[in-house]
Write a protein that holds these residues in place. Sequence first.
Motif, PDB file in Angstrom:
ATOM      1  N   ARG A  98       6.693 -73.195   5.398  1.00  0.00           N
ATOM      2  CA  ARG A  98       6.357 -72.609   6.696  1.00  0.00           C
ATOM      3  C   ARG A  98       7.624 -72.408   7.535  1.00  0.00           C
ATOM      4  NH1 ARG A  98       2.198 -71.423   9.926  1.00  0.00           N
ATOM      5  NH2 ARG A  98       2.466 -71.637  12.177  1.00  0.00           N
ATOM      6  N   ASP A  99       7.749 -71.214   8.118  1.00  0.00           N
ATOM      7  CA  ASP A  99       8.882 -70.826   8.976  1.00  0.00           C
ATOM      8  C   ASP A  99      10.219 -70.775   8.231  1.00  0.00           C
ATOM      9  OD1 ASP A  99       7.230 -70.640  11.253  1.00  0.00           O
ATOM     10  OD2 ASP A  99       7.419 -72.795  11.609  1.00  0.00           O
ATOM     11  N   GLN A 100      10.191 -70.695   6.909  1.00  0.00           N
ATOM     12  CA  GLN A 100      11.441 -70.686   6.147  1.00  0.00           C
ATOM     13  C   GLN A 100      11.645 -69.434   5.294  1.00  0.00           C
ATOM     14  OE1 GLN A 100      12.759 -74.494   4.325  1.00  0.00           O
ATOM     15  NE2 GLN A 100      10.710 -75.239   4.825  1.00  0.00           N
ATOM     16  N   ILE A 101      10.606 -68.602   5.155  1.00  0.00           N
ATOM     17  CA  ILE A 101      10.653 -67.482   4.211  1.00  0.00           C
ATOM     18  C   ILE A 101      10.980 -66.178   4.931  1.00  0.00           C
ATOM     19  CG2 ILE A 101       9.288 -66.147   2.546  1.00  0.00           C
ATOM     20  CD1 ILE A 101       7.512 -68.674   2.241  1.00  0.00           C
ATOM     21  N   SER A 137      13.646 -53.963   5.259  1.00  0.00           N
ATOM     22  CA  SER A 137      14.374 -53.809   4.003  1.00  0.00           C
ATOM     23  C   SER A 137      14.529 -55.164   3.335  1.00  0.00           C
ATOM     24  CB  SER A 137      15.754 -53.199   4.284  1.00  0.00           C
ATOM     25  OG  SER A 137      16.594 -53.283   3.159  1.00  0.00           O
ATOM     26  N   ILE A 138      14.644 -55.141   1.995  1.00  0.00           N
ATOM     27  CA  ILE A 138      14.892 -56.399   1.296  1.00  0.00           C
ATOM     28  C   ILE A 138      16.250 -56.974   1.673  1.00  0.00           C
ATOM     29  CG2 ILE A 138      13.399 -55.815  -0.654  1.00  0.00           C
ATOM     30  CD1 ILE A 138      16.002 -55.236  -2.237  1.00  0.00           C
ATOM     31  N   ALA A 139      17.147 -56.135   2.139  1.00  0.00           N
ATOM     32  CA  ALA A 139      18.465 -56.612   2.561  1.00  0.00           C
ATOM     33  C   ALA A 139      18.379 -57.439   3.840  1.00  0.00           C
ATOM     34  CB  ALA A 139      19.419 -55.443   2.756  1.00  0.00           C
ATOM     35  N   ASP A 140      17.331 -57.227   4.645  1.00  0.00           N
ATOM     36  CA  ASP A 140      17.185 -57.996   5.885  1.00  0.00           C
ATOM     37  C   ASP A 140      16.998 -59.480   5.582  1.00  0.00           C
ATOM     38  OD1 ASP A 140      17.344 -55.599   7.241  1.00  0.00           O
ATOM     39  OD2 ASP A 140      15.180 -55.396   7.503  1.00  0.00           O
ATOM     40  N   GLY A 141      16.128 -59.789   4.625  1.00  0.00           N
ATOM     41  CA  GLY A 141      15.896 -61.181   4.252  1.00  0.00           C
ATOM     42  C   GLY A 141      17.127 -61.816   3.637  1.00  0.00           C
ATOM     43  N   TYR A 142      17.819 -61.057   2.831  1.00  0.00           N
ATOM     44  CA  TYR A 142      19.062 -61.530   2.220  1.00  0.00           C
ATOM     45  C   TYR A 142      20.052 -61.956   3.304  1.00  0.00           C
ATOM     46  CZ  TYR A 142      23.852 -60.403   0.659  1.00  0.00           C
ATOM     47  OH  TYR A 142      25.199 -60.391   0.440  1.00  0.00           O
ATOM     48  N   THR A 143      20.189 -61.145   4.341  1.00  0.00           N
ATOM     49  CA  THR A 143      21.114 -61.470   5.430  1.00  0.00           C
ATOM     50  C   THR A 143      20.685 -62.732   6.152  1.00  0.00           C
ATOM     51  OG1 THR A 143      21.657 -59.130   5.745  1.00  0.00           O
ATOM     52  CG2 THR A 143      22.133 -60.615   7.577  1.00  0.00           C
ATOM     53  N   LEU A 144      19.389 -62.878   6.406  1.00  0.00           N
ATOM     54  CA  LEU A 144      18.883 -64.062   7.110  1.00  0.00           C
ATOM     55  C   LEU A 144      19.141 -65.340   6.322  1.00  0.00           C
ATOM     56  CD1 LEU A 144      15.474 -62.656   8.398  1.00  0.00           C
ATOM     57  CD2 LEU A 144      17.468 -63.235   9.794  1.00  0.00           C
ATOM     58  N   VAL A 145      19.053 -65.263   5.005  1.00  0.00           N
ATOM     59  CA  VAL A 145      19.283 -66.454   4.182  1.00  0.00           C
ATOM     60  C   VAL A 145      20.776 -66.778   4.100  1.00  0.00           C
ATOM     61  CG1 VAL A 145      19.177 -67.336   1.804  1.00  0.00           C
ATOM     62  CG2 VAL A 145      17.153 -66.320   2.863  1.00  0.00           C
TER      63      VAL A 145
END
Length: 351
Positions: free
Chosen positions: A180-183, A223-231
């Motif tokens: 929760r709140d991590q993905i 974009s899938i790149a958005d999640g990559y940046t957040l991680v």
Amino acid sequence: MTLIQRLVPVTGLAVFGLLLPASILQAQDLTETETALYEAAQSENGVTWYTSQLTTEQAEQVCALFSERYEGVGCFPVRANGSSTLQRVVQEIQAGAVQGDVVSTNGVSDFEEFKALGGLAQYRPENLSGMEPSLAALNDSDGYYFVSGTSPFGFVYNTEIVAPEDVPSSWNDLTDPRWRDQIAIAHPGFSGSAGQWAIAMDRLYGEAFFQGLAANDPQIGRSIADGYTLVTTGERSLTVTSLALGRDAMRDGKPVDLVVPEEGMFLPPSAAAVLADAPNPNSARLFAEFLASTEFSEWLASMGRNPLRTDVATPEGVPDLTEVNVLTVSVAESLENQQRVVEMFRDIFGI
């Protein structure tokens, strides 16, 4: 190597210290088809490439390689997310005012829409003869579009936040309350590859998967790149994204690692096509040949990605598509389910 370095030795006029015009010189490693297209492209304005297949930086690198190989032919990438690229191309086709020459997206079903509108030229690159058979099977049987990339999905996680014993092993682990709140994920209504992934998850686990995922309040980008940046920045712990992006981050020293889920990597092929009313038709076809060439597959491998051709080896550390489990979505399955899955996603997530 520049074009001049690859030129056939000049005879005759060279005796008098003269050089033939670049437009009539042939490179040693160009096919007959490429040579003819290259000659014709000299009088055009280069190729405008609409793409959601790569990042802006990567698209610029590809264009630079193209213009080095075919000196004098410009290449101008226009990068946007999948839905924006789809919308732009459809609008230009319908208005009869096509500005782009080649389009490539991560949603192969997009090309069926373009084709139905009469917006694609029927062009099968000669260089497709060297394509990996499992990928060649996904090319349009009518010759309107072809596979131009593949970027298997898995998990990329931040090693400073996620302990080794907590690393997920299954796609269905995304519904575990511990996340929760991590993905971070991409919205299937905006990202073509995320849309294909959502169809695959619906096939595996049904609506319950999305309800469980929504309960974990993921950050949703376009974009899938958005999640990559957040991680990579530590704002989120885990993302569903291209494993190649994760390898890019690892090479850059970022605190991330990868997971291939036990059900298999999700394999969304990208496709490319020449637009029917391309302002620069010869440059467009030349660029299509380039995307199917050994040189482009070598660039993919150098970036830690799966090459498209049998004459280029899969780089070390990259799962070979012929040796691991993969999840795929056919064009027919995508056309049948995409709108339904996107509407279900919006209903469940409220966006």
